[in-house]
Structure formats: structure tokens, C-alpha cells
Design a protein around this motif. Structure first.
Motif, short mmCIF file in Angstrom:
data_model
loop_
_atom_site.label_atom_id
_atom_site.label_comp_id
_atom_site.label_asym_id
_atom_site.label_seq_id
_atom_site.Cartn_x
_atom_site.Cartn_y
_atom_site.Cartn_z
N ILE A 42 36.65 40.56 45.11
CA ILE A 42 37.71 40.76 44.00
C ILE A 42 38.47 39.29 43.57
CG2 ILE A 42 39.97 41.97 43.92
CD1 ILE A 42 38.81 43.98 45.52
N ALA A 43 38.83 38.62 44.69
CA ALA A 43 39.90 37.44 44.61
C ALA A 43 38.99 36.48 43.44
CB ALA A 43 40.02 36.62 45.95
N THR A 44 37.59 36.19 43.87
CA THR A 44 36.81 35.49 42.97
C THR A 44 36.69 35.85 41.45
OG1 THR A 44 35.81 34.58 45.03
CG2 THR A 44 34.66 34.25 42.95
N ALA A 45 36.52 37.20 41.40
CA ALA A 45 36.56 37.78 40.24
C ALA A 45 37.43 37.53 39.11
CB ALA A 45 36.00 39.13 40.42
N ILE A 46 38.79 38.01 39.88
CA ILE A 46 40.12 37.69 39.08
C ILE A 46 40.27 36.38 38.63
CG2 ILE A 46 42.52 37.93 39.51
CD1 ILE A 46 41.96 40.35 41.10
N SER A 47 40.17 35.36 39.52
CA SER A 47 40.15 34.00 39.16
C SER A 47 39.36 33.55 38.04
CB SER A 47 39.99 33.05 40.56
OG SER A 47 40.12 31.66 40.42
N LYS A 48 37.97 33.89 38.39
CA LYS A 48 37.12 33.42 37.37
C LYS A 48 37.44 34.07 35.91
CE LYS A 48 34.57 30.65 39.73
NZ LYS A 48 34.55 28.99 39.34
N ALA A 49 37.83 35.43 35.91
CA ALA A 49 38.19 35.98 34.78
C ALA A 49 39.41 35.34 33.94
CB ALA A 49 38.42 37.58 35.10
N LYS A 50 40.41 35.02 34.88
CA LYS A 50 41.57 34.36 33.90
C LYS A 50 41.01 33.05 33.57
CE LYS A 50 45.22 36.54 37.12
NZ LYS A 50 46.26 36.08 38.08
N GLU A 51 40.14 32.32 34.18
CA GLU A 51 39.88 31.21 33.60
C GLU A 51 39.04 31.19 32.28
OE1 GLU A 51 36.50 27.89 35.16
OE2 GLU A 51 38.02 28.83 36.72
#
Length: 62
Positions: A42-51
Motif C-alpha cells: 500500500i505504501a509503495t503503491a501510494i508513493s509511486k502513484a503520486k510520483e
């Protein structure tokens, strides 16, 4: 458990819809690999999505 636009983790509930939808897409892809636990996914997906969404905005402005 794959997530959808209607069923997603609480951590994604306050994200803008474009970011949330991209985060769901990324999280589902990560889950398929089985390399990360759910929290890290979840944390990785949110970070990559924002980027990703931020970079899309920059490309359109050029």
C-alpha cells in the motif's frame, strides 16, 4: 485480495481519484508478485502513484 475502485484500503480514501486509481492499479500489480506484505504494498503503491501523476502533469505542461 485485489482492490477495486469501490473496495480499497483505508489509507487510500483521502487521495484524489486519479492518484487513488493509479495506486490501486500499482498495488494489484505488486500483490501479484508476492514480494511485499500488504502494508508495504500500500505504501509503495501510494508513493509511486503520486510520483506518476505528478510527472504526467509536468509532461503535459511542456
Amino acid at each position: 485480495m485485489p482492490w477495486t475502485k469501490k473496495k480499497y484500503p483505508n489509507a487510500m480514501k483521502n487521495l484524489p481519484s486519479k492518484v487513488r486509481n493509479k495506486a490501486i492499479e500499482i498495488a494489484n500489480a505488486i500483490l501479484k508478485t508476492g514480494n511485499l506484505d500488504e502494508g508495504a504494498t500500500i505504501a509503495t503503491a501510494i508513493s509511486k502513484a503520486k510520483e506518476t501523476i505528478a510527472n504526467l502533469g509536468k509532461k503535459k505542461k511542456k
